[in-house]
Design a protein around this motif. Structure first.
Motif, PDB file in Angstrom:
ATOM      1  N   THR A   7       0.775  -1.177  -0.010  1.00  0.00           N
ATOM      2  CA  THR A   7      -0.280   0.105   0.010  1.00  0.00           C
ATOM      3  C   THR A   7       0.962   1.143  -0.201  1.00  0.00           C
ATOM      4  O   THR A   7       1.811   1.356   0.957  1.00  0.00           O
ATOM      5  N   LYS A   8       0.561   2.165  -0.868  1.00  0.00           N
ATOM      6  CA  LYS A   8       1.304   3.319  -1.082  1.00  0.00           C
ATOM      7  C   LYS A   8       0.872   4.527   0.161  1.00  0.00           C
ATOM      8  O   LYS A   8      -0.251   4.650   0.043  1.00  0.00           O
ATOM      9  N   LYS A   9       1.945   4.844   0.814  1.00  0.00           N
ATOM     10  CA  LYS A   9       1.644   6.029   1.959  1.00  0.00           C
ATOM     11  C   LYS A   9       1.300   7.073   1.052  1.00  0.00           C
ATOM     12  O   LYS A   9       1.604   7.601   0.085  1.00  0.00           O
ATOM     13  N   LYS A  10       0.303   7.799   1.797  1.00  0.00           N
ATOM     14  CA  LYS A  10      -0.257   9.085   1.225  1.00  0.00           C
ATOM     15  C   LYS A  10      -0.071  10.198   2.529  1.00  0.00           C
ATOM     16  O   LYS A  10      -0.462   9.859   3.543  1.00  0.00           O
ATOM     17  N   ALA A  11       0.083  11.362   2.181  1.00  0.00           N
ATOM     18  CA  ALA A  11       0.315  12.401   3.145  1.00  0.00           C
ATOM     19  C   ALA A  11      -0.212  13.863   2.573  1.00  0.00           C
ATOM     20  O   ALA A  11      -0.167  14.127   1.390  1.00  0.00           O
ATOM     21  N   ALA A  12      -0.706  14.596   3.538  1.00  0.00           N
ATOM     22  CA  ALA A  12      -0.983  15.795   2.884  1.00  0.00           C
ATOM     23  C   ALA A  12      -0.832  16.903   4.460  1.00  0.00           C
ATOM     24  O   ALA A  12      -0.800  16.274   5.163  1.00  0.00           O
ATOM     25  N   ILE A  13      -0.912  18.170   3.916  1.00  0.00           N
ATOM     26  CA  ILE A  13      -0.960  19.072   5.052  1.00  0.00           C
ATOM     27  C   ILE A  13      -2.072  19.937   4.938  1.00  0.00           C
ATOM     28  O   ILE A  13      -2.554  20.389   3.909  1.00  0.00           O
ATOM     29  N   LEU A  14      -2.835  20.371   6.187  1.00  0.00           N
ATOM     30  CA  LEU A  14      -3.830  20.999   6.206  1.00  0.00           C
ATOM     31  C   LEU A  14      -3.545  22.228   7.221  1.00  0.00           C
ATOM     32  O   LEU A  14      -2.995  22.139   8.184  1.00  0.00           O
ATOM     33  N   GLY A  15      -3.488  23.505   6.469  1.00  0.00           N
ATOM     34  CA  GLY A  15      -3.401  24.667   7.349  1.00  0.00           C
ATOM     35  C   GLY A  15      -4.778  25.276   7.362  1.00  0.00           C
ATOM     36  O   GLY A  15      -5.642  25.728   6.486  1.00  0.00           O
ATOM     37  N   VAL A  16      -5.135  25.875   8.815  1.00  0.00           N
ATOM     38  CA  VAL A  16      -6.321  26.355   9.123  1.00  0.00           C
ATOM     39  C   VAL A  16      -6.098  27.552   9.759  1.00  0.00           C
ATOM     40  O   VAL A  16      -5.234  27.704  10.817  1.00  0.00           O
ATOM     41  N   GLY A  17      -6.502  28.474   9.254  1.00  0.00           N
ATOM     42  CA  GLY A  17      -6.685  30.132   9.756  1.00  0.00           C
ATOM     43  C   GLY A  17      -7.725  30.323  10.480  1.00  0.00           C
ATOM     44  O   GLY A  17      -8.678  30.123   9.930  1.00  0.00           O
ATOM     45  N   LEU A  18      -7.532  30.808  11.763  1.00  0.00           N
ATOM     46  CA  LEU A  18      -8.665  31.205  12.570  1.00  0.00           C
ATOM     47  C   LEU A  18      -9.040  32.665  12.994  1.00  0.00           C
ATOM     48  O   LEU A  18      -9.802  32.961  13.896  1.00  0.00           O
ATOM     49  N   ASP A  19      -8.371  33.589  12.152  1.00  0.00           N
ATOM     50  CA  ASP A  19      -8.215  34.853  12.640  1.00  0.00           C
ATOM     51  C   ASP A  19      -9.077  35.837  11.755  1.00  0.00           C
ATOM     52  O   ASP A  19      -8.984  37.105  11.700  1.00  0.00           O
ATOM     53  N   ALA A  20      -9.949  35.253  10.645  1.00  0.00           N
ATOM     54  CA  ALA A  20     -10.845  35.794   9.797  1.00  0.00           C
ATOM     55  C   ALA A  20     -11.817  36.563  10.465  1.00  0.00           C
ATOM     56  O   ALA A  20     -12.818  35.941  11.137  1.00  0.00           O
ATOM     57  N   LYS A  21     -12.154  37.741  10.189  1.00  0.00           N
ATOM     58  CA  LYS A  21     -13.247  38.514  10.890  1.00  0.00           C
ATOM     59  C   LYS A  21     -14.100  39.307   9.694  1.00  0.00           C
ATOM     60  O   LYS A  21     -14.886  40.180   9.955  1.00  0.00           O
ATOM     61  N   ASP A  22     -13.736  39.325   8.614  1.00  0.00           N
ATOM     62  CA  ASP A  22     -14.149  39.720   7.278  1.00  0.00           C
ATOM     63  C   ASP A  22     -15.358  39.241   6.580  1.00  0.00           C
ATOM     64  O   ASP A  22     -16.040  39.636   5.592  1.00  0.00           O
ATOM     65  N   GLY A  23     -15.675  37.923   7.100  1.00  0.00           N
ATOM     66  CA  GLY A  23     -16.788  37.139   6.472  1.00  0.00           C
ATOM     67  C   GLY A  23     -16.230  36.233   5.148  1.00  0.00           C
ATOM     68  O   GLY A  23     -17.178  35.610   4.748  1.00  0.00           O
ATOM     69  N   HIS A  24     -15.197  36.315   4.655  1.00  0.00           N
ATOM     70  CA  HIS A  24     -14.725  35.735   3.648  1.00  0.00           C
ATOM     71  C   HIS A  24     -14.355  34.401   3.790  1.00  0.00           C
ATOM     72  O   HIS A  24     -13.794  33.980   4.907  1.00  0.00           O
TER      73      HIS A  24
END
Length: 82
Positions: A7-24
């Motif tokens: 089985t081939k290994k899979k990997a990924a990175i998830l970046g999560v920003g928590l400082d949005a206050k502009d509704g976007h």
């Protein structure tokens, strides 16, 4: 059924920003990473950091799946804009 060792290994990175206050809602996706949320500045910094990190891994002849987590952490730290 394939043996686990085939089985081939899979990997990924998830970046999560928590400082949005502009509704976007910001989402940037690439082959092995995604960045979601954050203010425009934070989102752009996280995206730049990960793009440069993956460029460095490529220059070193590595894939995320085979790079030690310490090497990935070092590259992320090095590539984070100050």
């Amino acid at each position: 059924m394939k043996p686990i060792s085939d089985t081939k290994k899979k990997a990924a990175i998830l970046g999560v920003g928590l400082d949005a206050k502009d509704g976007h809602k910001r989402i940037t996706q690439a082959e092995k990473f995604a960045v979601v949320g954050g203010s425009e500045e934070t989102h752009d910094r996280m995206t730049e950091t990960l793009v440069k990190t993956f460029e460095d891994l490529k220059r070193r002849g590595r894939e995320l799946e085979n790079a030690p987590s310490s090497e990935v952490a070092e590259l992320i730290h090095k590539n984070t804009p100050r």
